[in-house]
Every structure is written in structure tokens, then in C-alpha cells.
Design an enzyme around this catalytic site. Structure first.
Site, PDB file in Angstrom:
ATOM      1  N   SER A   1       6.618  38.687 117.328  1.00  0.00           N
ATOM      2  CA  SER A   1       5.706  38.573 116.185  1.00  0.00           C
ATOM      3  C   SER A   1       4.381  37.942 116.591  1.00  0.00           C
ATOM      4  O   SER A   1       3.430  37.992 115.825  1.00  0.00           O
ATOM      5  CB  SER A   1       6.281  37.717 115.060  1.00  0.00           C
ATOM      6  OG  SER A   1       7.598  37.397 115.207  1.00  0.00           O
TER       7      SER A   1
ATOM      8  N   HIS B   1       6.627  46.176 116.563  1.00  0.00           N
ATOM      9  CA  HIS B   1       6.876  45.059 115.644  1.00  0.00           C
ATOM     10  C   HIS B   1       7.502  45.583 114.352  1.00  0.00           C
ATOM     11  O   HIS B   1       6.802  46.117 113.487  1.00  0.00           O
ATOM     12  CB  HIS B   1       5.540  44.343 115.385  1.00  0.00           C
ATOM     13  CG  HIS B   1       5.650  43.084 114.600  1.00  0.00           C
ATOM     14  ND1 HIS B   1       4.590  42.525 113.925  1.00  0.00           N
ATOM     15  CD2 HIS B   1       6.698  42.253 114.365  1.00  0.00           C
ATOM     16  CE1 HIS B   1       4.981  41.425 113.320  1.00  0.00           C
ATOM     17  NE2 HIS B   1       6.255  41.245 113.564  1.00  0.00           N
TER      18      HIS B   1
ATOM     19  N   GLU C   1       4.589  48.030 113.276  1.00  0.00           N
ATOM     20  CA  GLU C   1       3.232  47.734 113.750  1.00  0.00           C
ATOM     21  C   GLU C   1       3.272  47.917 115.275  1.00  0.00           C
ATOM     22  O   GLU C   1       3.977  47.179 115.970  1.00  0.00           O
ATOM     23  CB  GLU C   1       2.868  46.287 113.363  1.00  0.00           C
ATOM     24  CG  GLU C   1       1.426  45.918 113.594  1.00  0.00           C
ATOM     25  CD  GLU C   1       1.134  44.468 113.176  1.00  0.00           C
ATOM     26  OE1 GLU C   1       2.068  43.638 113.125  1.00  0.00           O
ATOM     27  OE2 GLU C   1      -0.041  44.160 112.917  1.00  0.00           O
TER      28      GLU C   1
ATOM     29  N   ASN D   1       0.371  39.371 110.832  1.00  0.00           N
ATOM     30  CA  ASN D   1       0.431  37.914 110.729  1.00  0.00           C
ATOM     31  C   ASN D   1      -0.943  37.266 110.652  1.00  0.00           C
ATOM     32  O   ASN D   1      -1.087  36.181 110.107  1.00  0.00           O
ATOM     33  CB  ASN D   1       1.237  37.337 111.894  1.00  0.00           C
ATOM     34  CG  ASN D   1       2.719  37.538 111.644  1.00  0.00           C
ATOM     35  OD1 ASN D   1       3.186  37.419 110.509  1.00  0.00           O
ATOM     36  ND2 ASN D   1       3.467  37.875 112.680  1.00  0.00           N
TER      37      ASN D   1
HETATM   38  N1  LIG Z   1      13.068  37.173 111.890  1.00  0.00           N
HETATM   39  C1  LIG Z   1      12.004  37.864 111.489  1.00  0.00           C
HETATM   40  O1  LIG Z   1      11.706  37.944 110.278  1.00  0.00           O
HETATM   41  C2  LIG Z   1      11.171  38.601 112.505  1.00  0.00           C
HETATM   42  C3  LIG Z   1      10.291  39.601 112.067  1.00  0.00           C
HETATM   43  C4  LIG Z   1       9.552  40.329 113.020  1.00  0.00           C
HETATM   44  C5  LIG Z   1       9.678  40.023 114.375  1.00  0.00           C
HETATM   45  N2  LIG Z   1      10.536  39.022 114.774  1.00  0.00           N
HETATM   46  C6  LIG Z   1      10.671  38.780 116.216  1.00  0.00           C
HETATM   47  O2  LIG Z   1      11.879  39.380 116.657  1.00  0.00           O
HETATM   48  C7  LIG Z   1      12.416  38.621 117.758  1.00  0.00           C
HETATM   49  C8  LIG Z   1      13.835  38.210 117.437  1.00  0.00           C
HETATM   50  O3  LIG Z   1      13.825  37.424 116.271  1.00  0.00           O
HETATM   51  P1  LIG Z   1      15.174  37.166 115.429  1.00  0.00           P
HETATM   52  O4  LIG Z   1      14.736  36.607 114.139  1.00  0.00           O
HETATM   53  O5  LIG Z   1      16.043  38.368 115.486  1.00  0.00           O
HETATM   54  O6  LIG Z   1      15.837  36.000 116.320  1.00  0.00           O
HETATM   55  P2  LIG Z   1      17.377  35.538 116.354  1.00  0.00           P
HETATM   56  O7  LIG Z   1      17.345  34.112 116.743  1.00  0.00           O
HETATM   57  O8  LIG Z   1      18.081  35.951 115.116  1.00  0.00           O
HETATM   58  O9  LIG Z   1      17.987  36.417 117.564  1.00  0.00           O
HETATM   59  C9  LIG Z   1      17.588  36.260 118.900  1.00  0.00           C
HETATM   60  C10 LIG Z   1      18.722  36.771 119.776  1.00  0.00           C
HETATM   61  O10 LIG Z   1      18.265  36.812 121.132  1.00  0.00           O
HETATM   62  C11 LIG Z   1      19.372  36.505 121.956  1.00  0.00           C
HETATM   63  N3  LIG Z   1      18.918  36.172 123.287  1.00  0.00           N
HETATM   64  C12 LIG Z   1      18.318  35.017 123.717  1.00  0.00           C
HETATM   65  N4  LIG Z   1      18.069  35.113 125.045  1.00  0.00           N
HETATM   66  C13 LIG Z   1      18.496  36.335 125.453  1.00  0.00           C
HETATM   67  C14 LIG Z   1      18.519  37.009 126.706  1.00  0.00           C
HETATM   68  N5  LIG Z   1      18.039  36.434 127.817  1.00  0.00           N
HETATM   69  N6  LIG Z   1      19.041  38.259 126.764  1.00  0.00           N
HETATM   70  C15 LIG Z   1      19.541  38.847 125.646  1.00  0.00           C
HETATM   71  N7  LIG Z   1      19.562  38.245 124.441  1.00  0.00           N
HETATM   72  C16 LIG Z   1      19.046  37.014 124.355  1.00  0.00           C
HETATM   73  C17 LIG Z   1      20.071  35.376 121.207  1.00  0.00           C
HETATM   74  O11 LIG Z   1      21.413  35.203 121.651  1.00  0.00           O
HETATM   75  C18 LIG Z   1      19.972  35.883 119.765  1.00  0.00           C
HETATM   76  O12 LIG Z   1      21.105  36.672 119.429  1.00  0.00           O
HETATM   77  C19 LIG Z   1      11.455  37.473 117.980  1.00  0.00           C
HETATM   78  O13 LIG Z   1      10.547  37.831 118.972  1.00  0.00           O
HETATM   79  C20 LIG Z   1      10.754  37.327 116.625  1.00  0.00           C
HETATM   80  O14 LIG Z   1       9.475  36.767 116.719  1.00  0.00           O
HETATM   81  C21 LIG Z   1      11.290  38.316 113.879  1.00  0.00           C
END
Ligand SMILES: NC(=O)c1ccc[n+]([C@@H]2O[C@H](COP(=O)([O-])OP(=O)(O)OC[C@H]3O[C@@H](n4cnc5c(N)ncnc54)[C@H](O)[C@@H]3O)[C@@H](O)[C@H]2O)c1
Length: 285
Positions: free
Chosen positions: A118, A140, A152, A190
Site C-alpha cells: 500500500s 494494489h 491500482e 492513499n
Molecule cells: N489490509 C488491507 O486493507 C490492505 C489493503 C491493500 C494493501 N494491503 C497490503 O497488502 C499486504 C498484506 O497485508 P495484509 O493486511 O494481508 O497483512 P496480514 O498481516 O494479514 O498478512 C501478511 C502475511 O504475510 C505472511 N508473511 C510474512 N513474511 C512472509 C514471508 N517471508 N513469506 C511468505 N509470507 C510471509 C504472514 O505470515 C501473513 O500471513 C501489505 O503489503 C499491505 O500493505 C493491505
């Protein structure tokens, strides 16, 4: 030939990307370092498909087929067959660069290396993989992925035209509407959304109105589906603060982009929104 992709990270976003792709007929290798997260993702996929059948959005056969297209792995088991690797792991630059290093060396030389970040610079992630930078792109998705239509698509100066075209094609194949933007702090979504959320905290902090009134005014007056403070709770107050810091550091204008003291105060107290049961609002009851 059925397309195969790998989704790295099985959290909120990765599990959503996986079920959306599998429902669109794509085979997915769902990767995570944590077996617990993989189990949780599988449970979420089964529950989502069951609900889709109950609501007659798909047949039982289609749901079974979608689930059978997903494999759950702690390593990059289907790397050699994947045409796309979409990273959706923890929002941490070092973790992402490490994963991209592994992706660049494990996946085929024509595999697109996409990130769902993000806020982290696509250009910086690209630099970390040297010659593979032309295959690096931001993809995104929005939360919840099966529902939200937008992808995005973020190109860095090194992203090739072919990478952009194939990313748009995959997004459409997944039933999404891709819109492209250049790599700048906060991208478009954002950069526009977060200062508005931050301003809502300022309005609360300055005593202009309470959270219910601020959200009510923005909901009814601007036709938003939910007010900015409730949306902040849903996104996670820590995530909102971190994105404001990215804008603050990346764009200058310290007064404009500094996270509001009220937002920082809640984060420091551990009140992060829906995920902790308390943020601007209390969800414990
Ligand atoms: N949550 C939101 O609303 C949202 C929206 C858009 C983008 N994002 C982006 O998406 C990404 C994930 O966010 P999320 O909310 O799903 O996070 P989350 O914490 O729910 O999930 C992250 C996952 O990554 C895994 N992980 C960590 N290190 C790893 C590795 N080396 N190899 C494989 N897996 C690994 C963790 O075990 C976890 O399951 C981030 O970059 C975040 O900025 C989030």
C-alpha cells in the site's frame, strides 16, 4: 492452457487475492511461511465458497472446482510453472525485498513479479532485484478483495510495457478494473484518502465534533458508504499512521502530512481499530 500464479502471503489480502483468482479459473499456489496462516486462509476460502453457493452466486461444482485449483505451500512449490508471482506479505520493506530476491531467483525469467504494497516504493523494490526490475510492478488490490473492483496498477520508471499489459490482462481476467498510476508516495488512493482520514482526526482533536457526528456528516453529505473515522478503524489505525509517515517523509510539507496527534495517541495505546476490538470506536460489545 490453465494459467498458474503464486500468491505470497496468506493474510487478509493474500487469501482474498487467491480466492478471487481461483474463482476466475486460475490455478493458485498460496504461499506463506506460517502453516497457521495457510490453515486460516483455507478455512476462509471454504467459508467464502460455501456462502457463494448459498447465495446462488455459483454452483456447488464451480465452488469445488475453485477450491481444487488452490494448493497451500510453505515454499514456492509451483514457482517454475507460474506466470505471475503476487507478493502480499507483511508491509515491511526488508521482508518484501527478501521475498523479491527469492522470487527473482526462483521464478522463470518471464514471470511478472507484482507487489500488493500500500505504500512501499515500487522503484525501490525493483532496484533490489537488479535486472529483473522491468518485471516488477505494483498490483494494489483493495479490502475485501473479492468485493472491491479496483486494482491500482503502479508502474516504476523501470517497469516494461509488457509487464504493464500483462498485469492489466490478469486483473481483468480476475474480474477487476485496473487503473494505472505512477510510483509516488501513497500512489493515488492513499495520497487522496489518508490526508482526509487524518483531517477527520484533526477535526475531532480540535473539538469541531465527535466521531459519530464527523462520520455522520461525511456519510450523508458526501455519499460515502462509511465515515472516515470508521474507515480508519477498518483499515487499522497503525496502518493509517504508517501511510501518513510515508507521505510525510516522501512529499515534504510537514504540516500537511504529519499524522494527527490523536491518531498517534490511539496507536500508542494499542487501540488499532476493528482488529484489536477498539480504535476510534469500541467493538468489544
Ligand atoms: N489490509 C488491507 O486493507 C490492505 C489493503 C491493500 C494493501 N494491503 C497490503 O497488502 C499486504 C498484506 O497485508 P495484509 O493486511 O494481508 O497483512 P496480514 O498481516 O494479514 O498478512 C501478511 C502475511 O504475510 C505472511 N508473511 C510474512 N513474511 C512472509 C514471508 N517471508 N513469506 C511468505 N509470507 C510471509 C504472514 O505470515 C501473513 O500471513 C501489505 O503489503 C499491505 O500493505 C493491505
Amino acid at each position: 492452457m490453465t494459467q498458474i500464479i503464486s500468491v505470497i502471503g496468506a493474510g487478509t489480502m493474500g487469501s482474498g487475492i487467491t480466492i478471487t483468482a481461483a474463482s476466475a479459473g486460475i490455478e493458485v499456489c498460496q504461499v506463506d511461511v506460517s502453516q497457521e496462516q495457510l490453515d486460516r486462509a483455507k478455512f476462509y476460502h471454504e467459508k467464502t465458497l460455501k456462502r457463494n453457493v448459498e447465495k446462488e452466486r455459483m454452483t456447488q461444482d464451480e465452488a469445488d472446482a475453485a477450491l481444487s485449483r488452490i494448493c497451500y505451500c510453505q515454499d514456492h512449490a509451483r514457482a517454475s510453472e507460474s506466470s505471475f508471482a503476487i507478493e502480499a506479505a507483511t508491509e515491511n520493506s526488508e521482508i518484501k525485498k527478501k521475498i523479491f530476491g527469492a522470487m527473482a531467483s526462483t521464478y522463470p525469467s518471464n514471470c511478472i513479479l507484482a507487489t500488493n504494497t500500500s505504500s512501499i516504493s515500487i522503484t525501490e523494490i525493483g532496484k533490489s532485484v537488479g535486472e529483473a526490475a522491468d518485471r516488477v510492478i505494483g498490483m494494489h488490490f483493495f479490502n475485501p478483495v473479492p468485493v472491491m473492483k479496483l486494482v491500482e496498477v503502479i508502474k516504476s520508471p523501470s517497469t516494461s510495457k509488457e509487464t504493464l499489459a500483462r498485469t492489466i490482462e490478469l486483473s481483468e481476467q480476475m474480474g477487476k478494473t485496473p487503473i494505472a498510476a505512477n510510483d509516488h508516495p501513497g500512489f493515488v488512493s492513499n495520497r487522496v484518502l489518508m490526508p482526509m482520514i487524518n483531517e477527520a482526526f484533526h477535526a475531532w482533536n480540535d473539538g469541531v465534533a465527535g466521531p459519530d457526528e464527523i462520520d455522520g456528516i461525511m456519510k450523508l453529505g458526501c455519499a460515502f458508504p462509511m465515515g472516515p473515522l470508521r474507515l480508519a478503524d477498518l483499515i487499522g489505525l497503525d496502518v493509517c499512521r504508517d501511510i501518513m509517515l510515508v507521505l510525510h517523509e516522501g512529499l515534504g510539507h510537514p504540516d500537511k502530512y504529519a499524522p494527527c496527534a490523536k491518531l498517534v495517541e490511539l496507536v500508542e495505546a494499542g487501540h488499532l481499530g476493528n482488529k484489536t476490538g477498539r480504535g476510534v470506536y469500541d467493538y468489544t460489545s
